[in-house]
Design a protein around this motif. Sequence first.
Motif, PDB file in Angstrom:
ATOM      1  N   ASP A  24       2.348  -4.642   1.507  1.00  0.00           N
ATOM      2  CA  ASP A  24       2.053  -4.814   0.081  1.00  0.00           C
ATOM      3  C   ASP A  24       3.263  -5.318  -0.680  1.00  0.00           C
ATOM      4  O   ASP A  24       4.404  -4.931  -0.403  1.00  0.00           O
ATOM      5  CB  ASP A  24       1.585  -3.491  -0.542  1.00  0.00           C
ATOM      6  CG  ASP A  24       0.149  -3.154  -0.199  1.00  0.00           C
ATOM      7  OD1 ASP A  24      -0.590  -4.038   0.292  1.00  0.00           O
ATOM      8  OD2 ASP A  24      -0.246  -1.996  -0.429  1.00  0.00           O
ATOM      9  N   LEU A  25       2.993  -6.181  -1.654  1.00  0.00           N
ATOM     10  CA  LEU A  25       4.008  -6.704  -2.558  1.00  0.00           C
ATOM     11  C   LEU A  25       3.628  -6.322  -3.974  1.00  0.00           C
ATOM     12  O   LEU A  25       2.505  -6.580  -4.416  1.00  0.00           O
ATOM     13  CB  LEU A  25       4.101  -8.228  -2.438  1.00  0.00           C
ATOM     14  CG  LEU A  25       4.988  -8.957  -3.453  1.00  0.00           C
ATOM     15  CD1 LEU A  25       6.452  -8.530  -3.302  1.00  0.00           C
ATOM     16  CD2 LEU A  25       4.843 -10.467  -3.291  1.00  0.00           C
ATOM     17  N   LEU A  26       4.558  -5.679  -4.666  1.00  0.00           N
ATOM     18  CA  LEU A  26       4.378  -5.336  -6.077  1.00  0.00           C
ATOM     19  C   LEU A  26       5.429  -6.085  -6.875  1.00  0.00           C
ATOM     20  O   LEU A  26       6.615  -6.051  -6.540  1.00  0.00           O
ATOM     21  CB  LEU A  26       4.537  -3.835  -6.319  1.00  0.00           C
ATOM     22  CG  LEU A  26       3.350  -2.964  -5.935  1.00  0.00           C
ATOM     23  CD1 LEU A  26       3.226  -2.827  -4.439  1.00  0.00           C
ATOM     24  CD2 LEU A  26       3.476  -1.613  -6.578  1.00  0.00           C
ATOM     25  N   LEU A  27       4.988  -6.751  -7.916  1.00  0.00           N
ATOM     26  CA  LEU A  27       5.854  -7.529  -8.786  1.00  0.00           C
ATOM     27  C   LEU A  27       5.876  -6.851 -10.145  1.00  0.00           C
ATOM     28  O   LEU A  27       4.858  -6.796 -10.828  1.00  0.00           O
ATOM     29  CB  LEU A  27       5.311  -8.952  -8.887  1.00  0.00           C
ATOM     30  CG  LEU A  27       5.957  -9.896  -9.861  1.00  0.00           C
ATOM     31  CD1 LEU A  27       7.410 -10.105  -9.518  1.00  0.00           C
ATOM     32  CD2 LEU A  27       5.220 -11.222  -9.859  1.00  0.00           C
ATOM     33  N   LEU A 114       5.965 -14.783  -1.358  1.00  0.00           N
ATOM     34  CA  LEU A 114       6.142 -13.871  -0.229  1.00  0.00           C
ATOM     35  C   LEU A 114       4.810 -13.382   0.331  1.00  0.00           C
ATOM     36  O   LEU A 114       4.729 -12.992   1.486  1.00  0.00           O
ATOM     37  CB  LEU A 114       6.986 -12.662  -0.633  1.00  0.00           C
ATOM     38  CG  LEU A 114       8.447 -12.933  -0.956  1.00  0.00           C
ATOM     39  CD1 LEU A 114       9.109 -11.661  -1.479  1.00  0.00           C
ATOM     40  CD2 LEU A 114       9.188 -13.468   0.254  1.00  0.00           C
ATOM     41  N   ASN A 115       3.776 -13.379  -0.493  1.00  0.00           N
ATOM     42  CA  ASN A 115       2.483 -12.853  -0.057  1.00  0.00           C
ATOM     43  C   ASN A 115       1.387 -13.447  -0.942  1.00  0.00           C
ATOM     44  O   ASN A 115       1.523 -13.452  -2.161  1.00  0.00           O
ATOM     45  CB  ASN A 115       2.477 -11.322  -0.174  1.00  0.00           C
ATOM     46  CG  ASN A 115       1.368 -10.673   0.604  1.00  0.00           C
ATOM     47  OD1 ASN A 115       0.290 -11.236   0.754  1.00  0.00           O
ATOM     48  ND2 ASN A 115       1.620  -9.475   1.088  1.00  0.00           N
ATOM     49  N   ASP A 116       0.327 -13.927  -0.340  1.00  0.00           N
ATOM     50  CA  ASP A 116      -0.794 -14.460  -1.118  1.00  0.00           C
ATOM     51  C   ASP A 116      -1.479 -13.368  -1.928  1.00  0.00           C
ATOM     52  O   ASP A 116      -2.151 -13.646  -2.909  1.00  0.00           O
ATOM     53  CB  ASP A 116      -1.829 -15.119  -0.203  1.00  0.00           C
ATOM     54  CG  ASP A 116      -1.295 -16.376   0.455  1.00  0.00           C
ATOM     55  OD1 ASP A 116      -0.374 -17.004  -0.115  1.00  0.00           O
ATOM     56  OD2 ASP A 116      -1.800 -16.736   1.537  1.00  0.00           O
ATOM     57  N   HIS A 138      -3.833  -9.709  -7.564  1.00  0.00           N
ATOM     58  CA  HIS A 138      -3.891 -11.109  -7.147  1.00  0.00           C
ATOM     59  C   HIS A 138      -4.287 -11.149  -5.681  1.00  0.00           C
ATOM     60  O   HIS A 138      -3.481 -10.842  -4.801  1.00  0.00           O
ATOM     61  CB  HIS A 138      -2.533 -11.793  -7.349  1.00  0.00           C
ATOM     62  CG  HIS A 138      -2.169 -11.970  -8.776  1.00  0.00           C
ATOM     63  ND1 HIS A 138      -2.483 -13.100  -9.494  1.00  0.00           N
ATOM     64  CD2 HIS A 138      -1.547 -11.142  -9.633  1.00  0.00           C
ATOM     65  CE1 HIS A 138      -2.046 -12.966 -10.731  1.00  0.00           C
ATOM     66  NE2 HIS A 138      -1.476 -11.778 -10.842  1.00  0.00           N
ATOM     67  N   GLY A 139      -5.543 -11.491  -5.428  1.00  0.00           N
ATOM     68  CA  GLY A 139      -6.018 -11.662  -4.071  1.00  0.00           C
ATOM     69  C   GLY A 139      -6.253 -10.359  -3.327  1.00  0.00           C
ATOM     70  O   GLY A 139      -6.013  -9.267  -3.830  1.00  0.00           O
ATOM     71  N   ALA A 143      -8.168  -5.217  -6.192  1.00  0.00           N
ATOM     72  CA  ALA A 143      -9.088  -4.738  -7.231  1.00  0.00           C
ATOM     73  C   ALA A 143      -9.855  -3.522  -6.738  1.00  0.00           C
ATOM     74  O   ALA A 143     -10.020  -2.539  -7.477  1.00  0.00           O
ATOM     75  CB  ALA A 143     -10.042  -5.863  -7.637  1.00  0.00           C
ATOM     76  N   HIS A 144     -10.298  -3.551  -5.501  1.00  0.00           N
ATOM     77  CA  HIS A 144     -11.030  -2.416  -4.931  1.00  0.00           C
ATOM     78  C   HIS A 144     -10.129  -1.191  -4.811  1.00  0.00           C
ATOM     79  O   HIS A 144     -10.537  -0.074  -5.170  1.00  0.00           O
ATOM     80  CB  HIS A 144     -11.603  -2.797  -3.563  1.00  0.00           C
ATOM     81  CG  HIS A 144     -12.284  -1.674  -2.861  1.00  0.00           C
ATOM     82  ND1 HIS A 144     -13.496  -1.157  -3.286  1.00  0.00           N
ATOM     83  CD2 HIS A 144     -11.912  -0.942  -1.785  1.00  0.00           C
ATOM     84  CE1 HIS A 144     -13.831  -0.155  -2.496  1.00  0.00           C
ATOM     85  NE2 HIS A 144     -12.901  -0.003  -1.591  1.00  0.00           N
ATOM     86  N   ARG A 145      -8.910  -1.367  -4.335  1.00  0.00           N
ATOM     87  CA  ARG A 145      -8.003  -0.232  -4.182  1.00  0.00           C
ATOM     88  C   ARG A 145      -7.657   0.382  -5.532  1.00  0.00           C
ATOM     89  O   ARG A 145      -7.504   1.588  -5.649  1.00  0.00           O
ATOM     90  CB  ARG A 145      -6.724  -0.660  -3.466  1.00  0.00           C
ATOM     91  CG  ARG A 145      -6.930  -0.896  -1.990  1.00  0.00           C
ATOM     92  CD  ARG A 145      -5.607  -0.919  -1.262  1.00  0.00           C
ATOM     93  NE  ARG A 145      -5.044  -2.271  -1.232  1.00  0.00           N
ATOM     94  CZ  ARG A 145      -3.784  -2.515  -0.911  1.00  0.00           C
ATOM     95  NH1 ARG A 145      -2.945  -1.542  -0.636  1.00  0.00           N
ATOM     96  NH2 ARG A 145      -3.341  -3.750  -0.866  1.00  0.00           N
ATOM     97  N   LEU A 146      -7.511  -0.455  -6.552  1.00  0.00           N
ATOM     98  CA  LEU A 146      -7.136   0.052  -7.876  1.00  0.00           C
ATOM     99  C   LEU A 146      -8.226   0.911  -8.510  1.00  0.00           C
ATOM    100  O   LEU A 146      -7.935   1.729  -9.384  1.00  0.00           O
ATOM    101  CB  LEU A 146      -6.780  -1.107  -8.813  1.00  0.00           C
ATOM    102  CG  LEU A 146      -5.521  -1.876  -8.449  1.00  0.00           C
ATOM    103  CD1 LEU A 146      -5.366  -3.080  -9.371  1.00  0.00           C
ATOM    104  CD2 LEU A 146      -4.293  -0.985  -8.495  1.00  0.00           C
ATOM    105  N   GLU A 147      -9.463   0.757  -8.069  1.00  0.00           N
ATOM    106  CA  GLU A 147     -10.565   1.547  -8.622  1.00  0.00           C
ATOM    107  C   GLU A 147     -10.333   3.046  -8.436  1.00  0.00           C
ATOM    108  O   GLU A 147     -10.790   3.845  -9.236  1.00  0.00           O
ATOM    109  CB  GLU A 147     -11.888   1.145  -7.973  1.00  0.00           C
ATOM    110  CG  GLU A 147     -12.355  -0.223  -8.372  1.00  0.00           C
ATOM    111  CD  GLU A 147     -13.593  -0.671  -7.588  1.00  0.00           C
ATOM    112  OE1 GLU A 147     -14.104   0.108  -6.747  1.00  0.00           O
ATOM    113  OE2 GLU A 147     -14.037  -1.801  -7.820  1.00  0.00           O
TER     114      GLU A 147
END
Length: 149
Positions: A24-27, A114-116, A138-139, A143-147
């Motif tokens: 995972d990439l968090l910006l 770094l990640n799509d 983004h991609g 969105a599903h995990r954030l639910e």
Amino acid sequence: MKFATVEDTQNFGRRLAGILRAGDLLLLTGPLGAGKTALVQGIGAGLGVQGPITSPTFVIARVHKGPLPMVHADAYRLGERPDPRAEIDDLDLDASADDAVTVVEWGAGLVEQLNDEYLRVRIDRLDDDTRVIDLVPHGGDWAHRLESL
């Protein structure tokens, strides 16, 4: 989402850590003092990483070992080259990207390659010190995990 205290921001980071996985990439974006590092401290605690988590402004990047390692980078001081993305490339963040959670402060426009799939976390601090956090997936399945948050 609004958080009244730094501790609330850290606690949200712990909750966010519960949906993170290797690769995972968090910006993280937001003004100075908004609470980006406080959020990363919570993420690190939630991931069970070792050692204190402080802003890596002067060292640029730190690797925190744990059951799920975390790379914490800060691109605030980058930009001495004509193309600051070359400086990001020099950090070799992609070398550990598959095995760790990578969190980059001030990386907008620099690390998205770094990640799509990545999560943009915008943090603002209001005059009353309340933090407002917006999560923009983004991609991938973000969105599903954030639910679940």
